[in-house]
Structure formats: C-alpha cells, structure tokens
Design a protein around this motif. Structure first.
Motif, short mmCIF file in Angstrom:
data_model
loop_
_atom_site.label_atom_id
_atom_site.label_comp_id
_atom_site.label_asym_id
_atom_site.label_seq_id
_atom_site.Cartn_x
_atom_site.Cartn_y
_atom_site.Cartn_z
N SER A 68 0.96 -1.01 -0.04
CA SER A 68 -0.11 0.10 0.01
C SER A 68 1.10 1.22 -0.25
N GLU A 69 0.53 2.08 -0.93
CA GLU A 69 1.39 3.52 -0.82
C GLU A 69 0.09 4.46 -0.71
N ALA A 70 0.65 5.59 -0.37
CA ALA A 70 -0.25 6.65 0.15
C ALA A 70 0.53 7.79 0.14
N MET A 71 0.04 9.03 -0.49
CA MET A 71 0.37 10.45 -0.41
C MET A 71 -0.66 11.36 0.02
N PHE A 72 0.05 12.21 0.69
CA PHE A 72 -0.77 13.32 1.25
C PHE A 72 0.01 14.74 1.23
N TRP A 73 -0.99 15.72 0.85
CA TRP A 73 -0.57 17.17 0.46
C TRP A 73 -1.46 18.09 1.25
N ALA A 74 -0.99 19.11 1.78
CA ALA A 74 -1.87 20.19 2.10
C ALA A 74 -1.19 21.38 1.93
N VAL A 75 -1.95 22.53 1.58
CA VAL A 75 -1.38 24.03 1.69
C VAL A 75 -2.54 24.75 2.57
N VAL A 82 -7.58 39.85 14.69
CA VAL A 82 -7.27 40.69 15.52
C VAL A 82 -6.07 40.47 16.25
N ARG A 83 -5.42 41.08 17.55
CA ARG A 83 -4.19 41.03 18.25
C ARG A 83 -3.91 39.52 18.63
N ARG A 84 -4.85 38.76 19.07
CA ARG A 84 -4.54 37.39 19.71
C ARG A 84 -5.55 36.28 19.01
N TRP A 85 -6.16 36.72 17.89
CA TRP A 85 -7.00 35.63 17.17
C TRP A 85 -6.70 35.51 15.77
N ASP A 86 -6.46 34.17 15.28
CA ASP A 86 -6.33 33.76 13.88
C ASP A 86 -7.27 33.00 13.39
N VAL A 87 -7.30 32.80 12.09
CA VAL A 87 -8.31 32.12 11.48
C VAL A 87 -7.50 31.29 10.54
N MET A 88 -7.61 30.11 10.14
CA MET A 88 -6.87 29.13 9.23
C MET A 88 -7.79 28.51 8.47
N ALA A 89 -7.43 28.19 7.20
CA ALA A 89 -7.89 27.52 6.08
C ALA A 89 -6.93 26.42 5.43
N GLU A 90 -7.08 25.37 4.99
CA GLU A 90 -6.40 24.30 4.43
C GLU A 90 -7.18 23.61 3.59
N MET A 91 -6.25 23.31 2.56
CA MET A 91 -6.71 22.47 1.38
C MET A 91 -5.77 21.19 1.46
N ARG A 92 -6.58 19.98 1.40
CA ARG A 92 -5.63 18.88 1.68
C ARG A 92 -6.04 17.78 0.53
N GLU A 93 -5.06 16.68 0.24
CA GLU A 93 -5.67 15.69 -0.66
C GLU A 93 -4.84 14.29 -0.12
N LEU A 94 -5.64 13.35 -0.15
CA LEU A 94 -4.81 12.07 0.25
C LEU A 94 -5.24 10.96 -1.01
N SER A 95 -4.17 10.60 -1.63
CA SER A 95 -4.20 9.48 -2.61
C SER A 95 -3.62 8.23 -2.32
N ILE A 96 -4.52 7.22 -2.57
CA ILE A 96 -4.00 5.86 -2.27
C ILE A 96 -3.86 5.17 -3.64
N LYS A 97 -2.52 4.72 -3.89
CA LYS A 97 -2.12 4.29 -5.24
C LYS A 97 -2.82 2.86 -5.53
N GLU A 98 -2.74 1.91 -4.72
CA GLU A 98 -3.33 0.57 -5.15
C GLU A 98 -5.03 0.74 -5.35
N ALA A 99 -5.68 1.59 -4.65
CA ALA A 99 -7.07 1.80 -4.70
C ALA A 99 -7.39 2.59 -5.85
N GLN A 100 -6.52 3.25 -6.56
CA GLN A 100 -6.51 4.33 -7.42
C GLN A 100 -7.67 5.38 -7.00
N ASP A 101 -7.55 5.65 -5.76
CA ASP A 101 -8.46 6.64 -5.04
C ASP A 101 -7.60 8.01 -4.79
#
Length: 151
Positions: A68-75, A82-101
């Motif tokens: 089984s091989e898998a690859m993950f990436w995220a940006v 404001v001074r002490r508050w952050d927001v975060m957004a992330e795009m991510r992908e998981l690919s599984i080679k054998e399942a072609q998913d």
C-alpha cells in the motif's frame, strides 16, 4: 519527520462477524512541512507526506500482506484577524495508489494565542482522513480541538 510503524489491531476490536475492525500494518512514513510568515498577519504553509507499507486485514500470521502506498499534501493559510485571534484554512488531498483513489477536502479553524508560545484552536475537518498516514481509519470528519506550542 520519519516514522516506522509496526501495528497490529487489538484482538478485542471485532465486528459482529468476528472480523478485525482495523488493518495490521508495517509502514515507513516520511513527512515534511513548513510555514512562512509572508506578512505580519499572513502565514502560508504546506505539508507533504508519503507512506510505503504492507497491510493485512487480520492479526493471523497466515494472512497475506499486500502493498500500500499513500501520498498526502496540504496547503494552508493562517491570518491574524485581531491581536490574539487567528483564522486558518487548509486544502488537503490524500491519494491511495493501489485503490486508485484520491480525496480532496478542506479544514478550517479559529485559534486564540495565550502568551508568545501557545495557542488553542477549534475547527472543523470536512474530510474523513487524517494527515497522519499511519491512521487508516477514515473517521476524522468533524470538530477538533488543537493545542500548539511554538518557539
């Protein structure tokens, strides 16, 4: 980060038919991630991880291992609203080679800084997978709490 994981499912965790609920695995996992502070309020980050492993659906020593091989990436983008508050957004992908998913998704969060070296956040994962490639469960969708120490 490099991880070698040799994991067997618990013999007590079985379904109604007596089958294991998780895979046995022998995995080599490599991951690299980083964040760059683009402006005083905006930080951009990325993560890439790769897993080469052998899996089997049983604790039974006679069961066959399969590759089984898998690859993950995220940006990711973190923005100080404001001074002490952050927001975060992330795009991510998981690919599984054998399942072609391949699964593409997103994660969002809000963080509150406590002093210069810690922040606590709450967010929502719109995907059903983790960025930890040793976790084969696909049950990560939903709310999360995250505590981060920073230097």
């Amino acid at each position: 980060k490099y991880t070698y994981l040799a994991d067997l499912p618990s013999p007590a965790q079985v379904d109604a038919l007596g089958q294991n609920l998780d895979y046995a695995q022998r995995s080599h996992i490599a991951a690299v991630d980083g964040t760059y502070q683009l402006t005083p309020r905006l930080a951009l980050g990325a993560k890439v991880a790769y897993r080469i492993s052998e899996l089997r659906a049983s604790r039974d020593e006679s069961a066959q291992w399969f590759d089984s091989e898998a690859m993950f990436w995220a940006v990711r983008a973190d923005y100080q609203i404001v001074r002490r508050w952050d927001v975060m957004a992330e795009m991510r992908e998981l690919s599984i080679k054998e399942a072609q998913d391949s699964r593409l998704g997103a994660l969002v969060g809000v963080y509150r800084h406590f002093g210069d070296h810690m922040k606590l956040g709450v967010g929502y994962n719109f995907t059903d997978y983790s960025d930890d490639l040793g976790d084969l469960s696909y049950d990560e969708k939903g709310w999360f709490v995250n505590l981060i120490g920073k230097f």
